[in-house]
Scaffold this motif. Sequence first.
Motif, PDB file in Angstrom:
ATOM      1  N   ALA A   1       0.827  -1.204   0.000  1.00  0.00           N
ATOM      2  CA  ALA A   1       0.000   0.000   0.000  1.00  0.00           C
ATOM      3  C   ALA A   1       0.860   1.252   0.000  1.00  0.00           C
ATOM      4  N   GLU A   2       2.025   1.172   0.625  1.00  0.00           N
ATOM      5  CA  GLU A   2       2.915   2.324   0.691  1.00  0.00           C
ATOM      6  C   GLU A   2       4.319   1.927   0.227  1.00  0.00           C
ATOM      7  N   GLY A   3       5.092   2.912  -0.127  1.00  0.00           N
ATOM      8  CA  GLY A   3       6.488   2.665  -0.478  1.00  0.00           C
ATOM      9  C   GLY A   3       6.759   2.585  -1.956  1.00  0.00           C
ATOM     10  N   ARG A   4       5.722   2.675  -2.803  1.00  0.00           N
ATOM     11  CA  ARG A   4       5.952   2.582  -4.241  1.00  0.00           C
ATOM     12  C   ARG A   4       6.817   3.728  -4.763  1.00  0.00           C
ATOM     13  N   GLU A   5       6.722   4.869  -4.095  1.00  0.00           N
ATOM     14  CA  GLU A   5       7.458   6.032  -4.577  1.00  0.00           C
ATOM     15  C   GLU A   5       8.966   5.818  -4.545  1.00  0.00           C
ATOM     16  N   ARG A   6       9.452   4.896  -3.710  1.00  0.00           N
ATOM     17  CA  ARG A   6      10.894   4.676  -3.635  1.00  0.00           C
ATOM     18  C   ARG A   6      11.422   3.860  -4.823  1.00  0.00           C
ATOM     19  N   LEU A   7      10.528   3.436  -5.704  1.00  0.00           N
ATOM     20  CA  LEU A   7      10.954   2.725  -6.897  1.00  0.00           C
ATOM     21  C   LEU A   7      11.575   3.656  -7.925  1.00  0.00           C
ATOM     22  N   TRP A   8      11.178   4.943  -7.908  1.00  0.00           N
ATOM     23  CA  TRP A   8      11.522   5.841  -8.998  1.00  0.00           C
ATOM     24  C   TRP A   8      12.410   6.993  -8.528  1.00  0.00           C
ATOM     25  N   ARG A   9      13.158   7.538  -9.447  1.00  0.00           N
ATOM     26  CA  ARG A   9      14.104   8.601  -9.133  1.00  0.00           C
ATOM     27  C   ARG A   9      13.408   9.948  -8.898  1.00  0.00           C
ATOM     28  N   ARG A  10      12.208  10.071  -9.392  1.00  0.00           N
ATOM     29  CA  ARG A  10      11.436  11.304  -9.195  1.00  0.00           C
ATOM     30  C   ARG A  10       9.953  10.957  -9.248  1.00  0.00           C
TER      31      ARG A  10
END
Length: 260
Positions: free
Chosen positions: A115-124
């Motif tokens: 549910a959370e943490g997907r944003e850490r997959l990408w550089r921006r």
Amino acid sequence: MGKWCWRMMVDKEGLWYRVLKARYGEEGGRLKKGDRHSSAWWQSLCRICEWVGEGVGRWFDSNIRRVVGDGRGTYFWHDIWVGEVPLKIKFPRLFDLSVDNECSVEKMWRIIGAAEGRERLWRRRLFAWEEESVRECSMLLHNIVFQETVEDTWTWLLDHMHGYSVRGAYRFLNTTTELGDSHQAVNIWHQQIPSKVSVFVWRLLRNRLPTKDNFVRRRVISHEDAICVSGCGSQETSNHLFLGCDIFGSLWSQIYTYVL
């Protein structure tokens, strides 16, 4: 020998793969190719995926697939585990933006499914159209059934039951390269044609003559010495000698007219 080479190149848990990885390094989920500082043996072996079987492209890569079990031994971006091409080719934008280009299928599944943490997959932060690609990519993971007790494996598409074999690869290369020249082969090996002529033409059609471009490829001579023997200034290749050369090309044409 063929089985050994196959396992050495793709079995990432094998001893030889680990030795070669320590010696030459790994890039994009594969062993790094040999350069001029590598041994001649390793340079030749690396070329198995590229030029063995001219005219059939990257035949080795095209006929292996990664079969996902627990997903821990398969590179999400680099290996062909779903579809016909690696996901780094299907989703080049996401691959460039990915923080971890070497992540496994299992790791990507855990992060995307959270549910959370997907944003850490990408550089921006992603744009709207990039988010759409992420959703399409996520659907591929939702369709995968992981097996916790089964390790990821490689499969040889030409023979799912028995796997890779030299005989199977040889049959594939011969069939693929000769289909387009089947009508020529009948004429080449005609019983009224002298065998030495048939062999010469056969080598010509498959670019196996000792022309200078072939000597360069085998590192017998340098690129600077690959100029046509006629002195016309062009690189010496089979096509050039028999068709394009101002001197020899016109000579073959005259011989052909004389014979007819």
